[in-house]
Design an enzyme around this catalytic site. Structure first.
Site, PDB file in Angstrom:
ATOM      1  N   HIS A   1     -13.019   5.672  -2.840  1.00 34.88           N
ATOM      2  CA  HIS A   1     -13.215   5.225  -1.463  1.00 34.88           C
ATOM      3  C   HIS A   1     -14.487   5.827  -0.874  1.00 34.88           C
ATOM      4  CE1 HIS A   1      -9.228   3.555  -1.511  1.00 34.88           C
ATOM      5  NE2 HIS A   1      -9.357   3.151  -0.266  1.00 34.88           N
TER       6      HIS A   1
HETATM    7  N1  ADP Z   1       0.849  -2.593  -1.707  1.00 37.30           N
HETATM    8  C1  ADP Z   1       0.802  -3.399  -0.617  1.00 37.30           C
HETATM    9  N2  ADP Z   1       1.479  -4.553  -0.614  1.00 37.30           N
HETATM   10  C2  ADP Z   1       1.425  -5.362   0.455  1.00 37.30           C
HETATM   11  N3  ADP Z   1       0.715  -5.092   1.565  1.00 37.30           N
HETATM   12  C3  ADP Z   1       0.037  -3.955   1.606  1.00 37.30           C
HETATM   13  C4  ADP Z   1       0.015  -3.050   0.529  1.00 37.30           C
HETATM   14  N4  ADP Z   1      -0.786  -2.009   0.857  1.00 37.30           N
HETATM   15  C5  ADP Z   1      -1.259  -2.267   2.083  1.00 37.30           C
HETATM   16  N5  ADP Z   1      -0.781  -3.437   2.552  1.00 37.30           N
HETATM   17  C6  ADP Z   1      -1.065  -4.083   3.821  1.00 37.30           C
HETATM   18  O1  ADP Z   1      -2.429  -3.809   4.133  1.00 37.30           O
HETATM   19  C7  ADP Z   1      -2.517  -3.294   5.462  1.00 37.30           C
HETATM   20  C8  ADP Z   1      -3.650  -2.281   5.564  1.00 37.30           C
HETATM   21  O2  ADP Z   1      -4.879  -2.946   5.395  1.00 37.30           O
HETATM   22  P1  ADP Z   1      -6.255  -2.174   5.615  1.00 37.30           P
HETATM   23  O3  ADP Z   1      -6.131  -1.173   6.689  1.00 37.30           O
HETATM   24  O4  ADP Z   1      -7.300  -3.223   5.790  1.00 37.30           O
HETATM   25  O5  ADP Z   1      -6.493  -1.459   4.220  1.00 37.30           O
HETATM   26  P2  ADP Z   1      -6.442   0.106   3.846  1.00 37.30           P
HETATM   27  O6  ADP Z   1      -5.018   0.524   3.919  1.00 37.30           O
HETATM   28  O7  ADP Z   1      -6.994   0.169   2.458  1.00 37.30           O
HETATM   29  O8  ADP Z   1      -7.324   0.816   4.853  1.00 37.30           O
HETATM   30  C9  ADP Z   1      -1.167  -2.683   5.733  1.00 37.30           C
HETATM   31  O9  ADP Z   1      -0.905  -2.677   7.098  1.00 37.30           O
HETATM   32  C10 ADP Z   1      -0.209  -3.573   4.931  1.00 37.30           C
HETATM   33  O10 ADP Z   1       0.217  -4.673   5.681  1.00 37.30           O
HETATM   34 MG    MG Z   2      -9.282   1.621   4.499  1.00 40.36          MG
END
Ligand code: ADP
Ligand code: MG
Ligand code: ADP
Ligand code: MG
Ligand code: MG
Ligand code: MG
Lengths: 206, 123, 123, 206
Positions: free
Chosen positions: B11
């Site tokens: 990341h």
């Molecule tokens: N393994 C997963 N399966 C389904 N949805 C997921 C998973 N991991 C994260 N999410 C979804 O992604 C969202 C987060 O997206 P985002 O903030 O853009 O990415 P990150 O968590 O990498 O910063 C969460 O709120 C959830 O809804």
């Molecule tokens: Mg993120």
């Protein structure tokens, strides 16, 4: 219900508007149980989708959805990138060769999209993710003979709000264990905007 | 460079670069390519960066990917699906410690499967 | 900052700094102090840097240390012996993944032992 | 055998000379099975030891060794830093209150130093580390009534060379497994210089 290329583009535009409008809200949701970037991620992704999709001449819904998928994958950046990207890619493949798409085709596309999200995220319902919004909406499309715009919004909204009660077991929110309870999942909220936008398109077209 | 390539997905672009330096102090005869941060080098990962890194790390003996947390894995999986026909394996070992072991193994001329197995065994 | 402090020990100052950024995106209410590289910021570790980091991370709730490979551990152990009376624990979990879990736990107000146990349990 | 503060300082100076002279060689050894910094590490550490120890007035051997330990710990940087640092610290503690030090006291100091290395490194003999040089030298001091300078060098040299045959199971070299065989361990080589320097001091003083 019969959706043409222009309706799908309108769907994407309306989604984009809602996401830009609620960018800070989405980020705030992600601050509670994540890394405070979901609004930024989604805003960057959908901004680019709308930008690019507007400039091209499409003859099939499937192609619009495919481009959307590729852009989301490469622009969003966080977990939601590959997830929404996979969703729209599967949707695109599911409705390939069908134009315009009626409710049956659309339902098939949604089902495939949900399957894609679940497969990519190795997630199921009840894990406090976007799956918890997509799943009841897909289900609504499957069991309803004549989809009603308002019912789509309501199904999605209620599902989004219910993610508050769930303890996260997938994604970054899962690190917070019990402390993740009491907050709406950011990906559930952005998924709600997608379906709220869809409902407005259906309403306009209906 | 007839060696298994190493791709470092983090990341943080700084983590990926620092790790590359750490490895390069010990092993210099293998391809080690970073895919750190988003396209804007913010915290996050980028499928495009990962895909490009896979291609750059591939000298015909395959590529092994190491990632840090959560969503990096999904992006890695997508990149692998799209980066065919390169022979690619995704390691579940911890990023820094796993990539270090993998690099030493690759430097000794091991095959992709052997590198992967040695890393798995070490954790 | 009534929270368990986190010290990030890496052979690379870039890894330590990148990891601090990664953590700070999620958790902002805890002390996260880096001890990366040698005194000259070359690849290696420094007992003095680690000792100083322990002191800076200590706000009375104790400090948990994460390290990357091999000799970092010995330097960490020496620093702990010399850094009394701070209450310090050394985690054996992988640096990036372990520190991330530890930071979230500390941010939730857990005790040093609870943070340590949660990290152990996660790996 | 009777070593005064000035002899110990001479020991450190001679060690430093050898290490500076063989800096590149030590680094080359570390290149084969490690990260190519052992010569740089040791050169930096002993250079600083000699620099600082020269400027102070010492009344006890123990104090010289203690300062040496602290400088090595903070200046060396690699695994050898805490290891040699611990060795000299334990040595210092082992001969505290004894001045000058005779063979018995010196042997006690060496034993404590070795124990410190083994404890710090969680290492034993046969792991291709500096322990494989320190251990036979300590043993030689223990079993010999009248330590001979040449025998000290020879014991250390032979032990160093035998590390070639060993597969590393500790430190960075252990990552190379079987491929670590066939190379002298860098820390064994620098330990040899320490004992070769000691032997020269004993010879001069004898
Ligand atoms: N393994 C997963 N399966 C389904 N949805 C997921 C998973 N991991 C994260 N999410 C979804 O992604 C969202 C987060 O997206 P985002 O903030 O853009 O990415 P990150 O968590 O990498 O910063 C969460 O709120 C959830 O809804
Ligand atoms: Mg993120
Ligand atoms: N666990 C250990 N126990 C004893 N000696 C060790 C251990 N680890 C490393 N060494 C010694 O340290 C030497 C390497 O020192 P150096 O190159 O300065 O540190 P690094 O390996 O951190 O780069 C090895 O050759 C070996 O003799
Ligand atoms: Mg996020
Ligand atoms: Mg070394
Ligand atoms: Mg080193």
């Amino acid at each position: 219900m019969e959706l043409h290329v222009k309706d799908i583009i309108q769907w994407l535009e309306k989604t984009n508007e809602k996401i830009q409008l609620n960018k800070d809200y989405l980020t705030a949701l992600d601050q509670a149980v994540g890394d405070s970037d979901h609004g930024i991620n989604m805003s960057r992704g959908f901004h680019e989708v709308v930008n690019q999709v507007k400039t091209k001449d499409y003859t099939t819904v499937s192609d619009v959805l495919k481009d959307t998928a590729m852009i989301l994958m490469s622009k969003v950046g966080g977990a939601s990138g590959p997830l929404f990207g996979t969703a729209f890619l599967r949707f695109s493949m599911g409705v390939k060769g069908i134009d315009p798409i009626n409710q049956d085709a659309f339902t098939k596309g949604l089902e495939d999209a949900l399957a894609g999200i679940m497969q990519r995220g190795k997630a199921t319902t009840g894990e406090k993710t976007m799956v918890d919004v997509w799943s009841p909406v897909v289900n609504y499309f499957k069991v309803t003979t004549n989809v009603q715009a308002d019912e789509v919004t309501q199904t999605a909204k209620q599902a989004m709000e219910q993610t508050k009660e769930i303890m996260a077991t997938k994604g970054r929110a899962s690190y917070f264990k019990e402390k993740s309870i009491g907050h709406i999942d950011p990906g559930a909220a952005s998924s709600f905007y997608i379906f709220e936008a869809l409902s407005e398109v259906i309403k306009g077209e209906g | 460079m007839d060696r298994v390539g190493i791709v470092l997905i983090s990341h943080s672009s700084k983590i990926a670069e620092g790790l590359k330096e750490l490895i390069s102090q010990v092993i210099t005869n293998i391809p080690v390519i970073t895919a750190g941060g988003t396209e804007e080098n913010d915290i996050g990962t980028s499928i495009d960066k990962i895909m490009e890194a896979i291609h750059r790390a591939d000298y015909g003996k395959g590529v092994i990917l190491f990632y840090d947390i959560g969503s990096a894995k999904m992006n890695a999986e997508m990149a692998i699906e799209m980066a065919e026909p390169a022979e690619v394996m995704l390691s579940e070992a911890p990023l820094v410690e796993g990539a270090y072991v993998g690099a030493v193994e690759s430097g000794m001329g091991k095959s992709l499967q052997e590198v992967y197995d040695a890393v798995e065994k070490a954790f």
